[in-house]
Design an enzyme around this catalytic site. Sequence first.
Site, PDB file in Angstrom:
ATOM      1  CG  ASP A 239      -1.705   1.130   1.223  1.00 40.96           C
ATOM      2  OD1 ASP A 239      -2.429   1.667   0.316  1.00 40.96           O
ATOM      3  OD2 ASP A 239      -1.767   1.805   2.466  1.00 40.96           O
TER       4      ASP A 239
ATOM      5  CG  ASP B  38      -1.092   8.573   2.347  1.00 41.79           C
ATOM      6  OD1 ASP B  38       0.131   8.556   2.915  1.00 41.79           O
ATOM      7  OD2 ASP B  38      -1.916   9.462   2.256  1.00 41.79           O
TER       8      ASP B  38
ATOM      9  CG  ASP C 176      -1.720   2.537   6.321  1.00 42.48           C
ATOM     10  OD1 ASP C 176      -2.261   1.996   5.286  1.00 42.48           O
ATOM     11  OD2 ASP C 176      -2.085   3.571   6.687  1.00 42.48           O
TER      12      ASP C 176
END
Length: 306
Positions: A27, A29, A245
């Site tokens: 991923d 950001d 995240d």
Amino acid sequence: MSGSKCCRLSGPRVKPLLDSVDCVLFDCDGVIWRGDQAVPGAPRVVQLLREHGKKVFFVTNNSSKTRTMYADKLRLLGFEAAADEVFGTAYCSAVYLKTVCGLRGKVYLIGSDAMRQELEAVGIQQTGVGPDHIFGKQADWANVPLDPDVKAVVVGFDQHFSYMKLNRALQYLSQPDCLFVGTNRDTRLPLEGGKAVPGTGSLLKAVEMTAQRHAQTVGKPNSFMFDCIASQFNVDPKRCLMIGDRLDTDIMLGTNCGLKTLLTLTGVSTLEDAEAHQQSGCAERQGMVPDYYVDSIADLLPALQE
């Protein structure tokens, strides 16, 4: 923490995990960058993974950029990246409409110019990008002019989202054969300093409630995003690692697709969130428990530098 999942990935655990995979999905950001700053050590991690022969892909639910725009941002932040290694929801939505739906016709697009570009790149025309201002009286709104060639409504991130766009989507979706696709269901976009702004999921929910229809989504945790990668690069899910995240998108995608999963604590979800899911006893929530966690992606550096 009890159970075999959600172990801290450190020391002697790191190398066996990396040896067990050929492909790493990141991923973006909150994992390899935060806002416009690379996470310290992340570019070096990606470089070393490549030097160790790993395939690297970047997967994001953000629909506001094309693959090329993402590759440009990655390079600007110090990452080696090619556009065909980026799988965002703007691109994946276009692929979904073209390959799975076999769409013949236009799209009414609640979304960005980047989504328009990705649709047009696969030969799909769209209408709807940009502001759509209210006009006429309320009685006129239900008879708003519609393009007869529109065969699908697609909802992505749209900073010009408005009442008239919501109304126009309703009128198209009142036709039962009109397809309905959303990029993703992330309801909030976290910003630095603990702030947030509304995400695509909020817009999609508004359209779903208005149209009284449920959209098919292509972004994480839906398996289609991984299917795109697997079909183009012939990767084995058992030898892939998903690093993210967010438990409800990144880690759930990994679970849904049979990938190994690693949570990094530089973004949205916390270790306490993962523990709560693990201890809930709820089968669905177990899918959001990662196999491993690290404080930062830079925690992989010592093993990669050996």
